[in-house]
Design an enzyme around this catalytic site. Structure first.
Site, mmCIF file in Angstrom:
data_model
loop_
_atom_site.group_PDB
_atom_site.id
_atom_site.type_symbol
_atom_site.label_atom_id
_atom_site.label_comp_id
_atom_site.label_asym_id
_atom_site.label_seq_id
_atom_site.Cartn_x
_atom_site.Cartn_y
_atom_site.Cartn_z
ATOM 1 N N LYS A 14 0.831 -1.214 0.000
ATOM 2 C CA LYS A 14 0.000 0.000 0.000
ATOM 3 C C LYS A 14 0.868 1.268 0.000
ATOM 4 O O LYS A 14 0.633 2.171 -0.792
ATOM 5 C CB LYS A 14 -0.929 0.022 1.225
ATOM 6 C CG LYS A 14 -1.922 -1.127 1.267
ATOM 7 C CD LYS A 14 -2.899 -0.985 2.426
ATOM 8 C CE LYS A 14 -2.262 -1.125 3.807
ATOM 9 N NZ LYS A 14 -1.838 -2.493 4.157
ATOM 10 N N ARG A 89 -10.093 0.230 7.625
ATOM 11 C CA ARG A 89 -9.688 -1.137 7.924
ATOM 12 C C ARG A 89 -10.828 -1.946 8.537
ATOM 13 O O ARG A 89 -10.659 -3.137 8.813
ATOM 14 C CB ARG A 89 -8.523 -1.127 8.913
ATOM 15 C CG ARG A 89 -7.149 -1.225 8.281
ATOM 16 C CD ARG A 89 -6.148 -1.128 9.411
ATOM 17 N NE ARG A 89 -4.897 -1.792 9.141
ATOM 18 C CZ ARG A 89 -3.836 -1.211 8.580
ATOM 19 N NH1 ARG A 89 -3.879 0.021 8.174
ATOM 20 N NH2 ARG A 89 -2.715 -1.891 8.425
ATOM 21 N N ARG A 128 11.463 -6.394 5.520
ATOM 22 C CA ARG A 128 11.304 -5.014 5.975
ATOM 23 C C ARG A 128 11.781 -4.877 7.426
ATOM 24 O O ARG A 128 12.303 -3.834 7.817
ATOM 25 C CB ARG A 128 9.834 -4.604 5.854
ATOM 26 C CG ARG A 128 9.593 -3.126 6.090
ATOM 27 C CD ARG A 128 8.203 -2.703 5.700
ATOM 28 N NE ARG A 128 7.210 -3.129 6.667
ATOM 29 C CZ ARG A 128 5.891 -2.948 6.518
ATOM 30 N NH1 ARG A 128 5.422 -2.407 5.419
ATOM 31 N NH2 ARG A 128 5.055 -3.344 7.439
ATOM 32 N N ARG A 134 10.894 -1.981 12.025
ATOM 33 C CA ARG A 134 9.598 -1.640 12.613
ATOM 34 C C ARG A 134 9.241 -2.629 13.716
ATOM 35 O O ARG A 134 9.341 -3.836 13.521
ATOM 36 C CB ARG A 134 8.522 -1.665 11.525
ATOM 37 C CG ARG A 134 7.968 -0.294 11.226
ATOM 38 C CD ARG A 134 7.029 -0.317 10.072
ATOM 39 N NE ARG A 134 5.788 -1.020 10.364
ATOM 40 C CZ ARG A 134 4.743 -1.020 9.556
ATOM 41 N NH1 ARG A 134 4.815 -0.376 8.404
ATOM 42 N NH2 ARG A 134 3.655 -1.672 9.869
ATOM 43 N N ARG A 145 -1.259 -9.795 12.921
ATOM 44 C CA ARG A 145 -1.770 -8.801 11.965
ATOM 45 C C ARG A 145 -2.510 -9.483 10.819
ATOM 46 O O ARG A 145 -3.525 -8.974 10.340
ATOM 47 C CB ARG A 145 -0.625 -7.928 11.445
ATOM 48 C CG ARG A 145 -0.233 -6.859 12.460
ATOM 49 C CD ARG A 145 1.183 -6.382 12.280
ATOM 50 N NE ARG A 145 1.421 -5.693 11.041
ATOM 51 C CZ ARG A 145 2.623 -5.599 10.454
ATOM 52 N NH1 ARG A 145 3.683 -6.173 11.013
ATOM 53 N NH2 ARG A 145 2.757 -4.940 9.341
HETATM 54 P P1 ATP Z 1 1.607 -1.977 4.572
HETATM 55 O O1 ATP Z 1 2.794 -2.850 4.840
HETATM 56 O O2 ATP Z 1 0.830 -2.423 3.354
HETATM 57 O O3 ATP Z 1 1.967 -0.532 4.517
HETATM 58 P P2 ATP Z 1 0.707 -2.528 7.300
HETATM 59 O O4 ATP Z 1 -0.598 -3.125 7.673
HETATM 60 O O5 ATP Z 1 1.910 -3.344 7.533
HETATM 61 O O6 ATP Z 1 0.574 -2.134 5.797
HETATM 62 P P3 ATP Z 1 0.302 0.154 8.440
HETATM 63 O O7 ATP Z 1 -0.808 0.464 7.512
HETATM 64 O O8 ATP Z 1 1.437 1.086 8.493
HETATM 65 O O9 ATP Z 1 0.991 -1.244 8.145
HETATM 66 O O10 ATP Z 1 -0.338 -0.015 9.915
HETATM 67 C C1 ATP Z 1 0.434 -0.368 11.032
HETATM 68 C C2 ATP Z 1 -0.436 -0.532 12.259
HETATM 69 O O11 ATP Z 1 -1.072 0.725 12.573
HETATM 70 C C3 ATP Z 1 -1.614 -1.525 12.127
HETATM 71 O O12 ATP Z 1 -1.224 -2.838 12.388
HETATM 72 C C4 ATP Z 1 -2.588 -0.964 13.187
HETATM 73 O O13 ATP Z 1 -2.218 -1.339 14.479
HETATM 74 C C5 ATP Z 1 -2.399 0.529 13.065
HETATM 75 N N1 ATP Z 1 -3.356 1.134 12.108
HETATM 76 C C6 ATP Z 1 -3.057 1.736 10.925
HETATM 77 N N2 ATP Z 1 -4.163 2.144 10.293
HETATM 78 C C7 ATP Z 1 -5.217 1.791 11.079
HETATM 79 C C8 ATP Z 1 -6.627 1.911 10.973
HETATM 80 N N3 ATP Z 1 -7.198 2.471 9.894
HETATM 81 N N4 ATP Z 1 -7.394 1.427 11.983
HETATM 82 C C9 ATP Z 1 -6.837 0.865 13.063
HETATM 83 N N5 ATP Z 1 -5.530 0.699 13.221
HETATM 84 C C10 ATP Z 1 -4.695 1.158 12.258
HETATM 85 MG MG MG Z 2 2.074 1.225 5.157
#
Ligand code: ATP
Ligand code: MG
Length: 189
Positions: A14, A89, A128, A134, A145
């Site tokens: 994303k 989400r 990553r 992270r 997750r």
């Molecule tokens: P990507 O790797 O595709 O960027 P990701 O799921 O690894 O996606 P982020 O989108 O950066 O990572 O989100 C990291 C964390 O932040 C999530 O696991 C959650 O705890 C929190 N978070 C982010 N967006 C939301 C949301 N819309 N609602 C609730 N929690 C969120």
């Molecule tokens: Mg992201």
């Protein structure tokens, strides 16, 4: 450019594709994950709350997240379109986004769904972890997750389908191919 909602599992790209889309179309970008990580880095009240959820692979509660999103959205310049990366989400977040945009007379725009097999997702997130360090990119939290994604987020794809907004792009091993397909679709909007 219309608003774009970029949707997919953790590690689906994303953030990566959002950056490419922003570079090409010059629109606004809201990454809720980046917003939360910046709050954590600055040790704010919100950051303290968010950290507990993120480190456990859980979602931040909807009400809190919806407030953050609206505040961030209203700070961006109007009329250029925004890419929503990591939001919504949950179905509650999607309904709230729909309402928020309708109240401002703005269009929901289009949804871009990234579909990537889980083996590739896991490999990317572990990679990553080495590159970016992270806190939530460790095997145990990644598994949580994925679970949260399947339970709370994946059903949203159907919600978008019903809204007539769902456009799916499936990973076939090449970022260039994926990007070309996404650009071809967005150019036609
Ligand atoms: P990507 O790797 O595709 O960027 P990701 O799921 O690894 O996606 P982020 O989108 O950066 O990572 O989100 C990291 C964390 O932040 C999530 O696991 C959650 O705890 C929190 N978070 C982010 N967006 C939301 C949301 N819309 N609602 C609730 N929690 C969120
Ligand atoms: Mg992201």
């Amino acid at each position: 450019m219309k608003n774009i909602i970029i949707f997919g599992a953790p590690g689906s790209g994303k953030g990566t594709y959002s950056d490419e889309i922003v570079a090409k179309y010059g629109m606004g970008h809201i990454s809720t994950g980046d917003v939360l990580r910046s709050e954590i880095k600055n040790d704010t009240e919100l950051g303290k709350i968010a950290k507990g959820y993120i480190d456990n692979g859980q979602l931040i509660p909807d009400e809190l997240m919806i407030d953050i999103l609206a505040k961030t959205y209203d700070e961006l310049p109007e009329g250029k379109g925004v890419i929503f990366d990591g939001f919504p989400r949950t179905i509650a977040q999607a309904e709230a986004l729909k309402k928020m945009l309708a109240e401002r007379n703005h269009d929901m725009g289009v949804m871009v769904e990234l579909v990537v097999d889980e083996e590739t997702l896991l490999a990317r997130l572990l990679h990553r972890a080495i590159e970016q360090g992270r806190a939530d990119d460790n095997e145990e939290t990644i598994k949580k997750r994925f679970e949260v994604y399947h339970k709370q987020t994946e059903p949203l794809a159907e919600w978008f389908e019903k809204e007539g907004m769902r456009n799916t792009f499936t990973w076939k091993g090449s970022k260039e191919q994926m990007l070309a397909d996404i650009f071809a679709f967005l150019d036609a909007q």
